[in-house]
Motif scaffolding. Structure first.
Motif, short mmCIF file in Angstrom:
data_model
loop_
_atom_site.label_atom_id
_atom_site.label_comp_id
_atom_site.label_asym_id
_atom_site.label_seq_id
_atom_site.Cartn_x
_atom_site.Cartn_y
_atom_site.Cartn_z
N ASN A 129 0.83 -1.22 0.00
CA ASN A 129 0.00 0.00 0.00
C ASN A 129 0.87 1.26 0.00
O ASN A 129 0.65 2.19 0.78
CB ASN A 129 -0.95 0.02 1.19
CG ASN A 129 -1.90 -1.17 1.20
OD1 ASN A 129 -2.38 -1.59 0.15
ND2 ASN A 129 -2.13 -1.72 2.38
N LEU A 130 1.86 1.27 -0.86
CA LEU A 130 2.77 2.42 -0.94
C LEU A 130 2.02 3.70 -1.29
O LEU A 130 2.31 4.77 -0.76
CB LEU A 130 3.87 2.15 -1.97
CG LEU A 130 4.91 3.26 -2.16
CD1 LEU A 130 5.66 3.52 -0.86
CD2 LEU A 130 5.87 2.90 -3.29
N THR A 131 1.04 3.57 -2.17
CA THR A 131 0.27 4.75 -2.58
C THR A 131 -0.47 5.37 -1.40
O THR A 131 -0.49 6.61 -1.24
CB THR A 131 -0.74 4.38 -3.67
OG1 THR A 131 -0.04 3.81 -4.80
CG2 THR A 131 -1.52 5.61 -4.15
N ASN A 132 -1.05 4.53 -0.56
CA ASN A 132 -1.75 5.04 0.62
C ASN A 132 -0.80 5.76 1.57
O ASN A 132 -1.16 6.79 2.17
CB ASN A 132 -2.45 3.90 1.36
CG ASN A 132 -3.59 3.29 0.57
OD1 ASN A 132 -4.11 3.93 -0.35
ND2 ASN A 132 -3.96 2.06 0.89
N ARG A 133 0.41 5.22 1.69
CA ARG A 133 1.40 5.89 2.54
C ARG A 133 1.76 7.26 1.97
O ARG A 133 1.89 8.24 2.73
CB ARG A 133 2.66 5.03 2.65
CG ARG A 133 2.56 3.88 3.65
CD ARG A 133 3.83 3.06 3.61
NE ARG A 133 3.87 2.10 4.70
CZ ARG A 133 4.65 2.21 5.78
NH1 ARG A 133 5.43 3.25 5.90
NH2 ARG A 133 4.63 1.30 6.72
N ILE A 134 1.95 7.32 0.68
CA ILE A 134 2.31 8.59 0.05
C ILE A 134 1.20 9.62 0.25
O ILE A 134 1.45 10.79 0.57
CB ILE A 134 2.61 8.39 -1.45
CG1 ILE A 134 3.86 7.51 -1.62
CG2 ILE A 134 2.81 9.73 -2.14
CD1 ILE A 134 4.14 7.13 -3.06
N ILE A 135 -0.03 9.18 0.07
CA ILE A 135 -1.17 10.10 0.26
C ILE A 135 -1.22 10.60 1.70
O ILE A 135 -1.43 11.80 1.95
CB ILE A 135 -2.49 9.38 -0.11
CG1 ILE A 135 -2.53 9.10 -1.60
CG2 ILE A 135 -3.69 10.23 0.31
CD1 ILE A 135 -3.73 8.28 -2.04
#
Length: 457
Positions: free
Chosen positions: A4-10
């Motif tokens: 869930n790298l995208t969620n972390r970035i968000i």
């Protein structure tokens, strides 16, 4: 790698954006786009302590004979009442502490209206409803009552001011029989009144007295000084009444505060006051910030030179940490003092420590022949127990310091421990989310095979 790298970035982007808005704003206002009415307002001005912005420091002492025994519980109650009174006056970030057996020290950062605070905190706030019969004392004069009368009689002028007389009048009831106090204005809004509601016992006493003493004067006395001496036109049996006088809003509010928070169990007198100017604090703050900036530059250069590409990640992570930490201090109105700033700068070391542990483990895994993905995963997994334990130790130490800092003379320890604990908690966020996420993002775009150049192994 991270799931869930995208969620972390968000999450990181949202937190960083919100923190930047707080850091560069003095007030946050959310407006309803339909009605243009404010939905939410938050003061975001940084709160500075007495050592940074100056203000008033006052030393209060029990106004009792030197050989009088004063129990600690009474002094603690007096401290609480002084705190409540000054809070209600709108004095923010004040610190009230018991000093020794018979003294109280108050610090009021940024205070401008010193007279109202000084007059409010030392008032004993003893309200009495006194039966003066056919005699109407003038407002502002002093009278003797049979409720804790003073040791020396006081000459009180008669209504026409020609013949002084000495008398002790009977107190019908005291402020202890008041249930609630509120400041209101008359129908024209030109003068202010103090509405009061009596307890059940007080209501009965008041009803019996006003019924039996129609057309007599019932004098309202605060600390033996006449506030108002109205005539009883008719029995008052509802348990409610009003105190009328030549009140401005400020004087009515100050009077209501004294009554609302009760009488001081120990009379207080002002022993010493000090007006502390902001010049020294501003100079110390500037020097502290310059020292912190120099230290950050040196640390950033060391991280980049020694750890290369991960060092750049660490510098970005520390900058995000600083932005988020300052936003937290502003949002929750934590008072910043010089020791507090020192605690904040020290917590930066905790954030750097987490990065160094991760990077050293990463370098070890690379030296053992692991590829970058495996090295990052294994380096984080092996560094986490040390990061967790070191930060937990720092937080426990901060809690102990905060507890001891609540005692007199240790206020600077309290500010230091608070900012240190908050900084350590925020550093955990940057270590768990920011550093690791940024490192993965950098590695995804990393194509070079020269690990020695880019990682310093």
């Amino acid at each position: 790698m991270i799931r869930n790298l995208t969620n972390r970035i968000i999450l990181i982007v949202v937190v960083l954006a919100f923190a930047l808005v707080i850091d560069f704003s003095s007030e946050l206002n959310l407006i309803n786009p339909v009605t243009d009415e404010p939905l939410f307002t938050r003061d975001l001005a940084p709160r500075l302590g007495l050592d940074l912005q100056g203000g008033l420091q006052v030393l209060l002492e029990a106004d009792l004979p030197a050989d009088a025994q004063i129990d600690s519980a009474s002094m603690d109650i007096a401290r609480d009442i002084v705190q409540q009174r000054t809070d209600a006056l709108g004095v923010n970030e004040n610190v009230i502490q018991v000093a020794g057996e018979r003294r109280i020290v108050g610090e009021f950062p940024g205070l401008e209206d010193t007279e109202s605070v000084l007059s409010t905190i030392q008032q004993t706030g003893l309200l009495e409803f006194v039966d003066t019969g056919d005699f109407q004392p003038e407002e502002g004069t002093s009278i003797l009552t049979d409720f804790s009368p003073t040791s020396q009689p006081v000459e009180t002028p008669t209504a026409n001011g020609t013949t002084p007389e000495t008398a002790v009048y009977h107190t019908i009831m005291t402020g202890a029989d008041l249930e609630s106090i509120a400041v209101t204005s008359d129908t024209l809004g030109t003068s202010y009144l103090i509405d009061f509601v009596l307890t059940s016992d007080g209501a009965k006493i008041f009803a019996d007295h006003t019924t039996a003493n129609s057309q007599k004067f019932l004098t309202i006395v605060l600390d033996k000084q006449v506030v108002f001496a109205p005539i009883i036109d008719e029995p008052i049996t509802g348990g409610q009444g009003q105190i009328r006088g030549n009140f401005t809003y400020e004087s009515a509010n100050a009077f209501a505060i004294q009554l609302r928070y009760g009488s001081l169990p120990v009379p207080l007198k002002i022993v010493e006051t000090r007006i502390i100017g902001p010049t020294l604090g501003a100079d110390s703050l500037n020097k502290s910030l310059i020292a912190g900036l120099i230290g950050m530059i040196i640390v950033a250069l060391f991280m980049i030179v020694y750890y290369r590409m991960p060092g750049i990640v660490a510098v970005l992570s520390i900058l995000i940490y600083a932005v988020v930490a300052f936003a937290v201090f502003k949002w929750f109105h934590f008072t910043l003092t010089l020791p507090g700033i020192a605690g904040f700068l020290l917590s930066t070391g905790a954030a750097l420590d987490a990065n160094i542990l991760i990077f050293e483990r990463l370098k070890e895994e690379l030296r053992n022949g692991k590829n970058l993905t495996q090295a990052v995963d294994q380096g984080w997994a092996r560094a986490w127990p040390s990061i967790r334990d070191s930060n937990l130790s720092a937080i426990l130490t901060s809690l102990i310091l905060f507890w001891f800092g609540s005692t007199f003379g240790a206020t600077i320890v309290k500010g230091f421990s608070l900012t240190l604990a908050l900084g350590v908690l925020i550093s955990l966020f940057t270590a768990i989310y920011v550093t690791r996420t940024l490192l993965v993002i950098f590695l995804k775009g990393f194509k070079s095979q020269n690990l020695e150049l880019w990682f310093g192994i």
